[in-house]
Design an enzyme around this catalytic site. Sequence first.
Site, PDB file in Angstrom:
ATOM      1  N   ASP A  26     -32.190  -6.815 -28.897  1.00 13.60           N
ATOM      2  CA  ASP A  26     -32.043  -6.925 -30.355  1.00 13.60           C
ATOM      3  C   ASP A  26     -32.434  -5.563 -30.920  1.00 13.60           C
ATOM      4  OD1 ASP A  26     -31.941  -7.815 -33.077  1.00 13.60           O
ATOM      5  OD2 ASP A  26     -32.152  -9.856 -32.358  1.00 13.60           O
ATOM      6  N   HIS A  42     -29.715  -3.527 -30.548  1.00 12.82           N
ATOM      7  CA  HIS A  42     -28.873  -3.598 -31.735  1.00 12.82           C
ATOM      8  C   HIS A  42     -29.134  -2.405 -32.652  1.00 12.82           C
ATOM      9  CE1 HIS A  42     -28.320  -8.268 -31.391  1.00 12.82           C
ATOM     10  NE2 HIS A  42     -27.843  -7.613 -30.357  1.00 12.82           N
TER      11      HIS A  42
END
Length: 438
Positions: A246, A269
């Site tokens: 993430d 991410h």
Amino acid sequence: MRLPALLLTAALSLTAALEYPLSQRPKLLPMPYSPRLPFPNPPRRSSSRVCVVNTHGDGTTDDSLSILFAFHQCNDGGHVLFLRDVTYIVGAAMDLTFLKHVDVDIQGRIQFSNDTQYWQENSFRFGFQNVTSFFVLGGEDVWVYGGGTLDGNGQVWYDEYARDVFTLRPVLFGVDGLRDSVVSDLKLRWSPQYYHFVANSSNVVFNNIDIAGDSRSQNSAKNTDGWDTYRSRDVTIMNSVIDNSDDCVSFKPNSTDILVQSLVCNGSHGISVGSLGQYVEEFDIVESIMVSNISMSNGSDGARIKVWPNAPSAMSPDLQGGGGSGRVRNITYEDMTVNNVDYAVQITQCYGQRSLSLCQQHPSRLTIDDVTFRRFKGTTSQKYQPLIASFACSSAEVCNGIYALDMDVVSPSGTRQAFCMNQDPRKLDVECTDNYKG
Ligand SMILES: *[C@@H]1O[C@H](CO)[C@@H](O)[C@H](O)[C@H]1NC(C)=O
Ligand SMILES: *[C@@H]1O[C@H](CO)[C@@H](O)[C@H](O)[C@H]1NC(C)=O
Ligand SMILES: *[C@@H]1O[C@H](CO)[C@@H](O)[C@H](O)[C@H]1NC(C)=O
Ligand SMILES: *[C@@H]1O[C@H](CO)[C@@H](O)[C@H](O)[C@H]1NC(C)=O
Ligand SMILES: *[C@@H]1O[C@H](CO)[C@@H](O)[C@H](O)[C@H]1NC(C)=O
Ligand SMILES: *[C@@H]1O[C@H](CO)[C@@H](O)[C@H](O)[C@H]1NC(C)=O
Ligand SMILES: *[C@@H]1O[C@H](CO)[C@@H](O)[C@H](O)[C@H]1NC(C)=O
Ligand SMILES: *[C@@H]1O[C@H](CO)[C@@H](O)[C@H](O)[C@H]1NC(C)=O
């Protein structure tokens, strides 16, 4: 029942300095930038106040009472020492917000128990997006280092979360109200959720942190952000290696004067502002952020700014929002190298809203101003080819001064197109198109 163990800890502390060498305090080398406040530089703690943390040593019995005891004994001027080659088990939530003037020398391994029911009932609550943590660190003039490991025992949580998305998975390293402090030279492994959540803190440095921890089942490790900052200012995150799935670093509401530099992020991410504007009635500020010298590989984004529109939207059952206000201002991302990353840059003021026209009909109440991306290089993944970036503002009124300069990034086929909505294309060193790919 606990008493003999505690007495043993006290006895050990007297001889510890002789028997167990302490780690050197880490040297903090700020490259390429120095933060606006000088790094904390307190005098050395007393070498005669060393509290060696006692352990049951059986790999299963909770050591949290011995740990708390050592922190109380050596707080305010001493050293707390977790011995090399020892695994400590933490099976109870520890409130460590009383710390001051203490060095925490973690040479061994601290593993958090896998009792998901206990932790869901007893972990600390941060009052933001259901964030909880195993322990919470706060206070002033705290140095944590030593080369050891914090192990979140995440596998049971990854599997539990796959069954129930409302499982309250603790953050591995919870920080609330920490000032003038340093966290350095640690390995963080298998966090159930985010690796760090840093709230209400100022002048804190994270240096030389090594983050990794994959799922070993078919259920992937979700929401494993490296760092989330919240209601904090003057935080520096540097010289670290992050392998997660993430955000590598994420700036949540009221993060200001944050410096992030010299990181190697893989699988993430990206380095993200937000998401912001999720909650109506709230005013979110992310301001004066410098992100420099980042290597970003095998992930979804390099630099990302995520803002909810002024229309109710849903990413997923446990992630809904929109309609909040606030501002994002004075953000710089520079010297980022991307490799196999879906978008080198992604700005959206339509977060959570699949319909772009609905987003433009309800422009965000959260403004974005003075954002510069410069000296990016590398190659994106094939996912959004021919696009390499996406700049989606909900209206030109609420989004100003967005620059992308010296963008030496191409897709695998050599294109350098970007989706641009409500942008001044002269400020963007990409080929703007109307081709929207999400
Ligand atoms: C949880 O930890 C205990 C004690 O270490 C161990 O016996 C048990 O197998 C673990 N359970 C799971 C599901 O990993
Ligand atoms: C931060 O400080 C505020 C004000 O003291 C407090 O209400 C809040 O619980 C603290 N923690 C977080 C995570 O916001
Ligand atoms: C927080 O938990 C509650 C109850 O489990 C749930 O309704 C809500 O969607 C969760 N919020 C977030 C942001 O995950
Ligand atoms: C952020 O700061 C603004 C302005 O001071 C304040 O109105 C808002 O409540 C703060 N938000 C949080 C989450 O602390
Ligand atoms: C950039 O970061 C790398 C680590 O990824 C480091 O080796 C290098 O010295 C940094 N460069 C500058 C100019 O700070
Ligand atoms: C980098 O991330 C990819 C994709 O998530 C993963 O397969 C790979 O093992 C990671 N490599 C390293 C060195 O961490
Ligand atoms: C903008 O942010 C930088 C840090 O990146 C800071 O040095 C500068 O003072 C900020 N400028 C304003 C006007 O806030
Ligand atoms: C991830 O990125 C690294 C460095 O950019 C690269 O060497 C490696 O092959 C990639 N791994 C995967 C699984 O894509």
